[in-house]
Structures are given as C-alpha cells and as structure tokens.
Design a protein around this motif. Sequence first.
Motif, PDB file in Angstrom:
ATOM      1  N   THR A 151       0.855  -1.178   0.000  1.00 31.20           N
ATOM      2  CA  THR A 151       0.000   0.000   0.000  1.00 31.20           C
ATOM      3  C   THR A 151       0.888   1.224   0.000  1.00 31.20           C
ATOM      4  O   THR A 151       1.673   1.426   0.918  1.00 31.20           O
ATOM      5  CB  THR A 151      -0.905   0.019   1.250  1.00 31.20           C
ATOM      6  OG1 THR A 151      -1.662  -1.184   1.284  1.00 31.20           O
ATOM      7  CG2 THR A 151      -1.825   1.213   1.215  1.00 31.20           C
ATOM      8  N   TYR A 152       0.780   2.027  -1.051  1.00 30.29           N
ATOM      9  CA  TYR A 152       1.570   3.237  -1.161  1.00 30.29           C
ATOM     10  C   TYR A 152       0.775   4.410  -0.614  1.00 30.29           C
ATOM     11  O   TYR A 152      -0.396   4.566  -0.938  1.00 30.29           O
ATOM     12  CB  TYR A 152       1.958   3.508  -2.616  1.00 30.29           C
ATOM     13  CG  TYR A 152       2.865   2.452  -3.185  1.00 30.29           C
ATOM     14  CD1 TYR A 152       4.216   2.458  -2.874  1.00 30.29           C
ATOM     15  CD2 TYR A 152       2.377   1.455  -4.014  1.00 30.29           C
ATOM     16  CE1 TYR A 152       5.064   1.496  -3.389  1.00 30.29           C
ATOM     17  CE2 TYR A 152       3.219   0.487  -4.535  1.00 30.29           C
ATOM     18  CZ  TYR A 152       4.561   0.517  -4.216  1.00 30.29           C
ATOM     19  OH  TYR A 152       5.403  -0.429  -4.718  1.00 30.29           O
ATOM     20  N   LYS A 153       1.417   5.234   0.201  1.00 30.23           N
ATOM     21  CA  LYS A 153       0.746   6.397   0.754  1.00 30.23           C
ATOM     22  C   LYS A 153       0.747   7.546  -0.235  1.00 30.23           C
ATOM     23  O   LYS A 153      -0.179   8.332  -0.288  1.00 30.23           O
ATOM     24  CB  LYS A 153       1.438   6.832   2.051  1.00 30.23           C
ATOM     25  CG  LYS A 153       1.254   5.852   3.177  1.00 30.23           C
ATOM     26  CD  LYS A 153       1.888   6.369   4.434  1.00 30.23           C
ATOM     27  CE  LYS A 153       1.695   5.386   5.563  1.00 30.23           C
ATOM     28  NZ  LYS A 153       2.296   5.881   6.809  1.00 30.23           N
ATOM     29  N   HIS A 154       1.802   7.676  -1.016  1.00 27.50           N
ATOM     30  CA  HIS A 154       1.930   8.760  -1.982  1.00 27.50           C
ATOM     31  C   HIS A 154       2.213   8.146  -3.345  1.00 27.50           C
ATOM     32  O   HIS A 154       3.069   7.299  -3.479  1.00 27.50           O
ATOM     33  CB  HIS A 154       3.061   9.705  -1.597  1.00 27.50           C
ATOM     34  CG  HIS A 154       2.915  10.252  -0.219  1.00 27.50           C
ATOM     35  ND1 HIS A 154       2.003  11.221   0.099  1.00 27.50           N
ATOM     36  CD2 HIS A 154       3.545   9.955   0.946  1.00 27.50           C
ATOM     37  CE1 HIS A 154       2.084  11.496   1.384  1.00 27.50           C
ATOM     38  NE2 HIS A 154       3.020  10.741   1.921  1.00 27.50           N
ATOM     39  N   SER A 155       1.503   8.605  -4.353  1.00 31.00           N
ATOM     40  CA  SER A 155       1.702   8.043  -5.684  1.00 31.00           C
ATOM     41  C   SER A 155       2.488   8.971  -6.599  1.00 31.00           C
ATOM     42  O   SER A 155       2.938   8.561  -7.643  1.00 31.00           O
ATOM     43  CB  SER A 155       0.354   7.723  -6.326  1.00 31.00           C
ATOM     44  OG  SER A 155      -0.394   8.911  -6.476  1.00 31.00           O
ATOM     45  N   MET A 156       2.655  10.220  -6.225  1.00 37.44           N
ATOM     46  CA  MET A 156       3.312  11.174  -7.097  1.00 37.44           C
ATOM     47  C   MET A 156       4.809  11.223  -6.801  1.00 37.44           C
ATOM     48  O   MET A 156       5.213  11.290  -5.654  1.00 37.44           O
ATOM     49  CB  MET A 156       2.724  12.564  -6.884  1.00 37.44           C
ATOM     50  CG  MET A 156       3.180  13.580  -7.874  1.00 37.44           C
ATOM     51  SD  MET A 156       2.188  15.050  -7.741  1.00 37.44           S
ATOM     52  CE  MET A 156       3.435  16.235  -7.402  1.00 37.44           C
ATOM     53  N   ARG A 157       5.602  11.185  -7.822  1.00 35.54           N
ATOM     54  CA  ARG A 157       7.045  11.285  -7.665  1.00 35.54           C
ATOM     55  C   ARG A 157       7.544  12.443  -8.501  1.00 35.54           C
ATOM     56  O   ARG A 157       7.057  12.688  -9.584  1.00 35.54           O
ATOM     57  CB  ARG A 157       7.741  10.008  -8.128  1.00 35.54           C
ATOM     58  CG  ARG A 157       7.434   8.843  -7.247  1.00 35.54           C
ATOM     59  CD  ARG A 157       8.246   7.668  -7.683  1.00 35.54           C
ATOM     60  NE  ARG A 157       7.872   6.517  -6.894  1.00 35.54           N
ATOM     61  CZ  ARG A 157       8.594   5.443  -6.776  1.00 35.54           C
ATOM     62  NH1 ARG A 157       9.723   5.343  -7.420  1.00 35.54           N
ATOM     63  NH2 ARG A 157       8.199   4.445  -6.034  1.00 35.54           N
TER      64      ARG A 157
END
Length: 70
Positions: free
Chosen positions: A39-45
């Motif tokens: 589960t990723y908390k942040h998807s933007m890189r």
Amino acid sequence: MKSDSKATDRTSLEALTEAYLSKGGTITQCAPGPSENVTYKHSMRGRPRAKPDAAEKPLDSTASTPAADA
C-alpha cells in the motif's frame, strides 16, 4: 575499530530482541521477494507539472468577438 562497533551493535540487538520476546512479542519471517500487498501512501514522484501561462492558452474565438446587430 569497526569490529568493536559491530560487536556492540550485535549485542545490543540481541538484548533488545530478548526483551521483546520476553514481553510476549513474536517475530515473523517473510519469504524473500516482493510483497503482493503493498500500500503506497503517496503516488506522485518528482516535481509537479508547471501550469501553462495565460499567453500559451488558446483564446476562444466566439467569446472575444462582439455580437453583430442584424
């Protein structure tokens, strides 16, 4: 000198592990490889895209022309 540091770290880790297990904690060993339930908390890189300037936006031709009287 580093071997003393590693030995100290190892004994400290063993002491912490024994304390954790004596309080009723359990250690779970996972199989090697990637996990399927990530589960990723942040998807933007990276940096966000720059907003276009007003000069770059195309003008709507129908909104800028005045209505002609017939």
